[in-house]
Scaffold this active site. Structure first.
Site, PDB file in Angstrom:
ATOM      1  N   ASP A  50      -7.970  -5.363   0.338  1.00 51.90           N
ATOM      2  CA  ASP A  50      -8.524  -6.203  -0.722  1.00 51.90           C
ATOM      3  C   ASP A  50      -8.120  -7.666  -0.601  1.00 51.90           C
ATOM      4  O   ASP A  50      -8.610  -8.508  -1.346  1.00 51.90           O
ATOM      5  CB  ASP A  50      -8.069  -5.683  -2.095  1.00 51.90           C
ATOM      6  CG  ASP A  50      -8.782  -4.401  -2.443  1.00 51.90           C
ATOM      7  OD1 ASP A  50      -9.945  -4.276  -2.056  1.00 51.90           O
ATOM      8  OD2 ASP A  50      -8.167  -3.535  -3.084  1.00 51.90           O
ATOM      9  N   HIS A  75       0.854  -1.188   0.000  1.00 50.20           N
ATOM     10  CA  HIS A  75       0.000   0.000   0.000  1.00 50.20           C
ATOM     11  C   HIS A  75       0.882   1.228   0.000  1.00 50.20           C
ATOM     12  O   HIS A  75       1.945   1.220   0.630  1.00 50.20           O
ATOM     13  CB  HIS A  75      -0.910  -0.004   1.241  1.00 50.20           C
ATOM     14  CG  HIS A  75      -2.070   0.909   1.098  1.00 50.20           C
ATOM     15  ND1 HIS A  75      -1.987   2.257   1.339  1.00 50.20           N
ATOM     16  CD2 HIS A  75      -3.342   0.662   0.691  1.00 50.20           C
ATOM     17  CE1 HIS A  75      -3.167   2.795   1.105  1.00 50.20           C
ATOM     18  NE2 HIS A  75      -4.005   1.868   0.704  1.00 50.20           N
TER      19      HIS A  75
HETATM   20  N1  CMC Z   1       4.099  -7.525  -4.920  1.00 51.19           N
HETATM   21  C1  CMC Z   1       5.448  -7.481  -5.119  1.00 51.19           C
HETATM   22  N2  CMC Z   1       6.175  -6.359  -4.955  1.00 51.19           N
HETATM   23  C2  CMC Z   1       5.530  -5.243  -4.592  1.00 51.19           C
HETATM   24  C3  CMC Z   1       4.134  -5.226  -4.357  1.00 51.19           C
HETATM   25  C4  CMC Z   1       3.415  -6.425  -4.527  1.00 51.19           C
HETATM   26  N3  CMC Z   1       2.102  -6.450  -4.316  1.00 51.19           N
HETATM   27  N4  CMC Z   1       3.767  -3.977  -4.006  1.00 51.19           N
HETATM   28  C5  CMC Z   1       4.874  -3.245  -4.010  1.00 51.19           C
HETATM   29  N5  CMC Z   1       5.952  -4.000  -4.347  1.00 51.19           N
HETATM   30  C6  CMC Z   1       7.355  -3.570  -4.422  1.00 51.19           C
HETATM   31  C7  CMC Z   1       7.620  -2.756  -5.668  1.00 51.19           C
HETATM   32  O1  CMC Z   1       8.034  -3.567  -6.740  1.00 51.19           O
HETATM   33  C8  CMC Z   1       8.712  -1.843  -5.194  1.00 51.19           C
HETATM   34  O2  CMC Z   1       9.920  -2.577  -5.157  1.00 51.19           O
HETATM   35  P1  CMC Z   1      11.344  -1.844  -5.473  1.00 51.19           P
HETATM   36  O3  CMC Z   1      11.519  -0.873  -4.358  1.00 51.19           O
HETATM   37  O4  CMC Z   1      12.341  -2.950  -5.490  1.00 51.19           O
HETATM   38  O5  CMC Z   1      11.186  -1.187  -6.803  1.00 51.19           O
HETATM   39  C9  CMC Z   1       8.343  -1.547  -3.735  1.00 51.19           C
HETATM   40  O6  CMC Z   1       7.580  -2.694  -3.313  1.00 51.19           O
HETATM   41  C10 CMC Z   1       7.482  -0.305  -3.556  1.00 51.19           C
HETATM   42  O7  CMC Z   1       6.329  -0.413  -4.389  1.00 51.19           O
HETATM   43  P2  CMC Z   1       5.714   0.765  -5.253  1.00 51.19           P
HETATM   44  O8  CMC Z   1       5.046   0.202  -6.452  1.00 51.19           O
HETATM   45  O9  CMC Z   1       6.758   1.809  -5.452  1.00 51.19           O
HETATM   46  O10 CMC Z   1       4.642   1.320  -4.224  1.00 51.19           O
HETATM   47  P3  CMC Z   1       3.406   2.216  -4.586  1.00 51.19           P
HETATM   48  O11 CMC Z   1       3.078   2.948  -3.340  1.00 51.19           O
HETATM   49  O12 CMC Z   1       3.656   3.033  -5.802  1.00 51.19           O
HETATM   50  O13 CMC Z   1       2.259   1.162  -4.943  1.00 51.19           O
HETATM   51  C11 CMC Z   1       0.474  -0.377  -4.699  1.00 51.19           C
HETATM   52  C12 CMC Z   1       1.289   0.741  -4.022  1.00 51.19           C
HETATM   53  C13 CMC Z   1      -0.747  -0.666  -3.804  1.00 51.19           C
HETATM   54  C14 CMC Z   1      -0.031   0.112  -6.058  1.00 51.19           C
HETATM   55  C15 CMC Z   1       1.354  -1.639  -4.847  1.00 51.19           C
HETATM   56  O14 CMC Z   1       1.753  -2.082  -3.571  1.00 51.19           O
HETATM   57  C16 CMC Z   1       0.652  -2.763  -5.605  1.00 51.19           C
HETATM   58  O15 CMC Z   1       0.678  -2.776  -6.832  1.00 51.19           O
HETATM   59  N6  CMC Z   1      -0.005  -3.715  -4.873  1.00 51.19           N
HETATM   60  C17 CMC Z   1      -0.768  -4.758  -5.524  1.00 51.19           C
HETATM   61  C18 CMC Z   1      -2.131  -4.206  -5.949  1.00 51.19           C
HETATM   62  C19 CMC Z   1      -3.053  -3.980  -4.773  1.00 51.19           C
HETATM   63  O16 CMC Z   1      -3.203  -4.832  -3.899  1.00 51.19           O
HETATM   64  N7  CMC Z   1      -3.730  -2.812  -4.769  1.00 51.19           N
HETATM   65  C20 CMC Z   1      -4.733  -2.488  -3.754  1.00 51.19           C
HETATM   66  C21 CMC Z   1      -4.339  -1.327  -2.886  1.00 51.19           C
HETATM   67  S1  CMC Z   1      -5.365  -1.200  -1.422  1.00 51.19           S
HETATM   68  C22 CMC Z   1      -6.919  -0.780  -2.021  1.00 51.19           C
HETATM   69  C23 CMC Z   1      -6.977   0.607  -2.538  1.00 51.19           C
HETATM   70  O17 CMC Z   1      -6.757   1.574  -1.791  1.00 51.19           O
HETATM   71  O18 CMC Z   1      -7.295   0.763  -3.720  1.00 51.19           O
END
Ligand code: CMC
Length: 435
Positions: free
Chosen positions: A370, A310
């Site tokens: 989720d 998140h």
């Molecule tokens: N699986 C594997 N790696 C992950 C995941 C995951 N679910 N989420 C984040 N990471 C890694 C990402 O690759 C990055 O690694 P590195 O630092 O080596 O590049 C690091 O963790 C930070 O991630 P980010 O993408 O920079 O973080 P963000 O804040 O931009 O994204 C997120 C947040 C929710 C989009 C992401 O965690 C994700 O895609 N999660 C899976 C989808 C999901 O469950 N979404 C629902 C969110 S909660 C409901 C809502 O509010 O909508």
């Protein structure tokens, strides 16, 4: 909000100094007011994805991602989940305080009076393909509401804003349920105003004109809980979209329709659908959890552990804890060895492997809201493609509360971010035969 403190910014190239006010929130992270930056020093700030940028001030929801805290209007989510109802939470989010008995009776009555859709809206559904994703239908039908309520073009009238909010809260279950009924060729069921909000939605989803239907009480409770937990989450992508759309003084129905479109993506509300898909894939692969964990860690693979991670929570999402408990309760009511129990066991196994893995630990990746909600919805016989629709139905109150707050905020202006231009410098047009 006190702003007597400042932070000094020194431009090393010119030696110029600028005192930027520090804004202290009632609780949470102090914020630097950079509005004078461009005028005084000639710089923009660069922050793709708003990692460190407060786009507005808001008194609706408070999050502390490090500690896993979520409060609506100051009330902890755990207390609301245990003691309140979704409609009471709607009142709280929109009006700022919990209602007294009279206020709540009046509010519920008004919501009941607005559950029907204009009959002409029925024909909008038949324009969609039967296999349309219900989120696409939601975007269209909610946007179309703006063509039925022209008075809402005056967004500066507080009474009209309130009416728009009540209409949206009341009509959203009908719009959502009908998107499912249409896709399955089932007759549209009209709302039953003697039912509570969650029961009414389940009635419109599952009842038949030919049969009596009473939704199972535990399903009603679980749905109400899911709606409370999804009702608001401060400046997330869809809420920011509603604010940005509404900042041009667009009609609120159009703004909420834009919010639904933003929610649809798998990185946001679409994750609950994606989680189940992932759990099914893992089950079909003989529960090879480690393989999927390895894929999630592999930077050359686009696969991510859905329902994990998140932007704000760097700790367990407090909503996930509550939902996991409800998931347990629901599964206990079903026959032992049912398919949902297997999915739940797989989900628990992934969670326990991931939480011991350095990749997830070092990045603070925990289950989010989720992760377990989809299993509950599936056990309630809600089809997969309706999961995000239920998220949209629940988040409508958050969107409209933020929109209403923005319309009253004297500091709010049309949203217009700046950019760090990376294109060509000046070029001159050359005729076709000279290129
Ligand atoms: N699986 C594997 N790696 C992950 C995941 C995951 N679910 N989420 C984040 N990471 C890694 C990402 O690759 C990055 O690694 P590195 O630092 O080596 O590049 C690091 O963790 C930070 O991630 P980010 O993408 O920079 O973080 P963000 O804040 O931009 O994204 C997120 C947040 C929710 C989009 C992401 O965690 C994700 O895609 N999660 C899976 C989808 C999901 O469950 N979404 C629902 C969110 S909660 C409901 C809502 O509010 O909508």
């Amino acid at each position: 909000m006190k702003n007597t403190e400042t932070i000094t910014l020194i431009d090393n190239s010119t030696g110029k100094k600028l005192e930027l006010p520090i804004l202290r929130p009632t609780v949470g992270t102090p914020t630097i007011d950079v509005r004078g930056l461009y005028k005084e020093l000639g710089y923009f700030t660069y922050d793709p994805g708003f990692l460190a940028t407060a786009s507005c001030q808001s008194a609706i929801t408070y999050l502390d991602g490090e500690k896993g805290v979520l409060r609506y209007r100051g009330y902890p989510i755990e207390e609301l989940a245990e003691k309140s109802t979704f409609l009471e939470v709607c009142y709280l989010l929109y009006y700022g305080n919990l209602p007294n008995e009279k206020q709540f009776d009046d509010f519920q009555e008004d919501i009941r009076q607005h559950t029907l859709l204009h009959e002409a809206l029925r024909s909008f559904y038949t324009g969609f393909r039967r296999d349309a994703h219900p989120m696409g239908i939601m975007v269209g039908v909610v946007g179309a509401l703006s063509s039925f309520f022209h008075d809402h073009e005056n967004v500066h009238d507080a009474k009209l804003r309130q009416r728009a909010a009540h209409r949206l809260i009341a009509k959203m279950p009908t719009i959502a349920a009908w998107s499912y009924r249409y896709a399955h060729g089932l007759p549209f069921m009209y709302p039953q105003n003697h039912l509570d909000y969650a029961s009414n939605f389940l009635y419109m989803m599952f009842a038949m004109p030919t049969e009596e239907y009473t939704p199972p009480p535990l399903f009603v409770k679980a749905l109400d809980l899911i709606m409370i937990l999804h009702a608001d989450h401060e400046q997330n992508a869809s809420t920011s979209t509603v604010r940005l759309t509404g900042s041009s003084e667009a009609n609120p129905f159009a703004a909420v329709s834009a919010g639904i479109a933003s929610l649809w993506g798998p990185a946001h509300g679409g994750a609950n659908e994606a989680v189940i898909q992932m759990l099914l894939d893992i089950s079909n692969s003989d529960n090879d959890v480690q393989h999927y964990i390895d894929r999630a860690k592999d930077k050359t693979d686009r696969f991510r552990l859905m329902g994990f991670g998140h932007r704000i929570y760097k700790n367990y999402d407090p909503r996930a804890v509550i939902i996991r408990n409800m998931c347990h309760k629901i599964l206990q009511q079903l026959e032992p060895g049912n398919d949902y129990q297997e999915l739940f066991d797989t989900a628990m196994k992934i969670e326990s492997v991931a939480l011991k893995d350095d990749y997830f630990k070092s990045r603070n990746l925990y289950p989010n809201v989720d992760y377990y909600s989809g299993i509950i919805l599936l056990a309630m016989k809600i089809p997969l493609n309706m999961f995000t629709v239920i998220f949209a139905l629940s988040r409508t109150i958050g969107w409209i509360s933020h929109w209403n707050e923005m319309m009253q905020d004297p500091e709010s202006r049309i949203g217009r971010p700046r950019q760090l231009y990376s294109g060509e410098e000046l070029r001159n047009y050359a005729k076709l035969d000279k290129r």
